[in-house]
Design a protein around this motif. Structure first.
Motif, PDB file in Angstrom:
ATOM      1  N   THR A  17     -89.999 -39.224   3.667  1.00 32.52           N
ATOM      2  CA  THR A  17     -89.858 -37.776   3.515  1.00 32.52           C
ATOM      3  C   THR A  17     -91.109 -37.068   4.033  1.00 32.52           C
ATOM      4  O   THR A  17     -92.099 -37.712   4.374  1.00 32.52           O
ATOM      5  CB  THR A  17     -89.508 -37.410   2.041  1.00 32.52           C
ATOM      6  OG1 THR A  17     -88.993 -36.078   2.014  1.00 32.52           O
ATOM      7  CG2 THR A  17     -90.704 -37.516   1.113  1.00 32.52           C
ATOM      8  N   THR A  53     -92.038 -31.863   1.221  1.00 32.22           N
ATOM      9  CA  THR A  53     -91.170 -32.182   0.079  1.00 32.22           C
ATOM     10  C   THR A  53     -91.980 -32.156  -1.217  1.00 32.22           C
ATOM     11  O   THR A  53     -91.534 -31.658  -2.253  1.00 32.22           O
ATOM     12  CB  THR A  53     -90.541 -33.585   0.267  1.00 32.22           C
ATOM     13  OG1 THR A  53     -89.864 -33.599   1.517  1.00 32.22           O
ATOM     14  CG2 THR A  53     -89.571 -33.926  -0.839  1.00 32.22           C
ATOM     15  N   THR A  72     -92.613 -28.553  -2.224  1.00 31.18           N
ATOM     16  CA  THR A  72     -91.417 -27.934  -2.824  1.00 31.18           C
ATOM     17  C   THR A  72     -91.221 -28.438  -4.250  1.00 31.18           C
ATOM     18  O   THR A  72     -90.899 -27.678  -5.161  1.00 31.18           O
ATOM     19  CB  THR A  72     -90.166 -28.269  -1.968  1.00 31.18           C
ATOM     20  OG1 THR A  72     -90.411 -27.838  -0.633  1.00 31.18           O
ATOM     21  CG2 THR A  72     -88.919 -27.591  -2.499  1.00 31.18           C
ATOM     22  N   HIS A 125     -85.500 -33.691   0.513  1.00 26.97           N
ATOM     23  CA  HIS A 125     -86.127 -32.364   0.449  1.00 26.97           C
ATOM     24  C   HIS A 125     -85.076 -31.269   0.199  1.00 26.97           C
ATOM     25  O   HIS A 125     -85.217 -30.444  -0.707  1.00 26.97           O
ATOM     26  CB  HIS A 125     -86.884 -32.103   1.759  1.00 26.97           C
ATOM     27  CG  HIS A 125     -87.804 -30.922   1.676  1.00 26.97           C
ATOM     28  ND1 HIS A 125     -88.556 -30.487   2.736  1.00 26.97           N
ATOM     29  CD2 HIS A 125     -88.096 -30.076   0.665  1.00 26.97           C
ATOM     30  CE1 HIS A 125     -89.273 -29.442   2.374  1.00 26.97           C
ATOM     31  NE2 HIS A 125     -89.007 -29.165   1.123  1.00 26.97           N
ATOM     32  N   SER A 126     -83.999 -31.318   0.990  1.00 26.02           N
ATOM     33  CA  SER A 126     -83.005 -30.243   0.892  1.00 26.02           C
ATOM     34  C   SER A 126     -82.277 -30.272  -0.452  1.00 26.02           C
ATOM     35  O   SER A 126     -81.836 -29.233  -0.941  1.00 26.02           O
ATOM     36  CB  SER A 126     -82.006 -30.337   2.045  1.00 26.02           C
ATOM     37  OG  SER A 126     -81.481 -31.648   2.129  1.00 26.02           O
TER      38      SER A 126
END
Ligand SMILES: Cc1cc2nc3c(=O)[nH]c(=O)nc-3n(C[C@H](O)[C@H](O)[C@H](O)COP(=O)(O)OP(=O)(O)OC[C@H]3O[C@@H](n4cnc5c(N)ncnc54)[C@H](O)[C@@H]3O)c2cc1C
Length: 375
Positions: free
Chosen positions: A43, A47, A50, A272-273
């Motif tokens: 990743t 990430t 966030t 991440h998303s």
């Protein structure tokens, strides 16, 4: 708020829901919070920002740049350093953040059914019956929450299979490698992600063909590197790469992460998303529950906010994936000569796609097959 699923999406949703004032319960079917589903465990550094997690050494086990190989095995190097993580440790850190925020977490608590009652949601597990104003379905691809609530649509999947191989003699131990090509991985890609100097995740994601056949062929391409290697982990799973489903919000529930198809299509990256989706959904659900309004209209705030950045990226990356899957190997080889590292990052992540498309317009075959489709 009840969150179903203790993956990246669910743990982030539980944290955000709790932080925004809702009494929050997370239910996970496994006996522990862990990366039971296979994952490349790669990743970006963003990430961690966030997720508001520090990249501690027991979580980040490898720092690596990236090499993207065309079918002729020439590559483009992407210098941006990403993280190879121990995803179980990462998830447990997310769980710790959710717990710190006040969320209650119950493991070994498989959800069997979610129903709408009068003004509330009823969640039945293998041992209990719970009530909540809002349910967040973060239970991965093929979501039971979705099915229970009549959501039939699923994002198109890519079939993945990964070996973790020990005793490798890696040629590029400091790089994650991606291999493209219709012979190598039809409508997908193959990867080698080092975990340390001698251990690597070697995997493939394909559509319309059997992954094992292609993965074994791929491993054979690296005779020297894997000559004495042994497979110590052999798992596969579906990854939704067809974009976000149309009906990810209904009265009383929001689906997030793989359950909703929030994966970046071209890369198949969803850590991440899905964290970003969980954070938005948790906040929206907490606020809506305190307003006593669990209507679809109210919960649609999730899509409005998520689509501004992530939804757009997912759509552009999907466009790029659809266009790239029509290219033959010669065209993919040509792309390797034309595209810079930045172009590849933008294209795969669904960012500045129009800029990359403009660059491709002067190459006749790529202009029609790729650039115009992207624009
Ligand atoms: C082989 C492979 C490689 C990948 N590599 C990468 C990579 O390198 N980088 C990256 O960013 N992404 C990668 N991905 C994608 C990434 O793993 C997912 O997108 C991400 O984990 C999605 O998170 P999620 O929380 O939505 O779902 P999941 O991680 O699937 O978590 C869902 C959770 O819900 C729980 N659950 C399911 N049903 C129930 C139920 N009925 N009751 C209670 N709990 C339930 C599950 O046990 C699980 O803990 C990869 C995927 C695969 C398959």
């Amino acid at each position: 708020v009840i969150v179903v699923g203790g993956g990246p999406a669910g743990l982030s949703a539980a944290k955000a829901s709790s932080l925004n004032g809702a009494k929050t319960l997370l239910l996970e079917k496994n006996p522990f919070i862990a990366a039971v589903k296979p994952c490349g465990e790669a990743t970006s550094q963003e990430t961690f920002k966030t997720a508001n997690i520090k990249p501690k050494p027991h979580i980040v086990i490898r720092k690596a740049d990236a090499l993207v190989f065309a079918p002729n095995l020439k590559h483009v190097k992407i210098d941006r350093i990403g993280f190879g993580i121990n995803k179980t440790m990462f998830l447990q850190e997310l769980a710790e953040k959710a717990a710190e925020a006040g969320a209650k977490i119950k493991v070994r608590e498989e959800v069997k059914e979610v129903k709408r009652g009068s003004g509330k949601m009823v969640v039945k597990t293998i041992r209990e019956r719970y009530e909540a104003k809002i349910v967040i379905g973060a239970d991965g691809y093929g979501s039971l929450v979705g099915k229970s609530l009549g959501i039939e649509e699923r994002s198109e999947p890519v079939i993945t299979l990964q070996y973790v191989m020990a005793n490798c003699d890696l040629e590029y131990p400091e790089s994650v490698r991606f291999y493209l090509g219709n012979e190598i991985a039809p409508k997908g890609y193959a990867w080698i992600f080092p975990k340390d100097d001698r251990v690597a995740g070697v995997g493939i994601g394909v559509r319309d063909v059997r992954p094992k056949e292609y993965l074994d062929k791929f491993v054979k391409m690296f005779e020297r590197e894997f000559k004495n290697a042994q497979i110590i982990d052999f798992r596969g799973a579906l990854v939704p790469v067809g974009g976000i489903i149309r009906q990810n919000v209904v009265d009383g529930a929001i689906l997030v992460g793989d359950a909703a198809g929030t994966v970046i299509p071209l890369t198949g990256a969803g850590i991440h998303s899905s964290i970003a989706a969980g954070l938005v959904a948790g906040e929206v659900a907490a606020n809506a529950s305190q307003e006593n309004n669990n209507s679809k209209d109210r919960l649609e705030e999730f899509n409005k906010r998520y689509n501004e950045y992530w939804g757009k990226r997912i759509r552009y990356s999907l466009k790029a994936m659809r266009a790239l899957e029509k290219l033959n190997d010669n065209e993919l080889n040509l792309l390797q000569e034309i595209l810079s590292a930045e172009d590849i990052l933008d294209l795969s992540n669904g960012l500045n796609v129009a800029r990359v498309a403009m660059k491709l317009l002067s190459y006749p075959t790529l202009a029609t097959k790729l650039a115009k489709a992207l624009l």
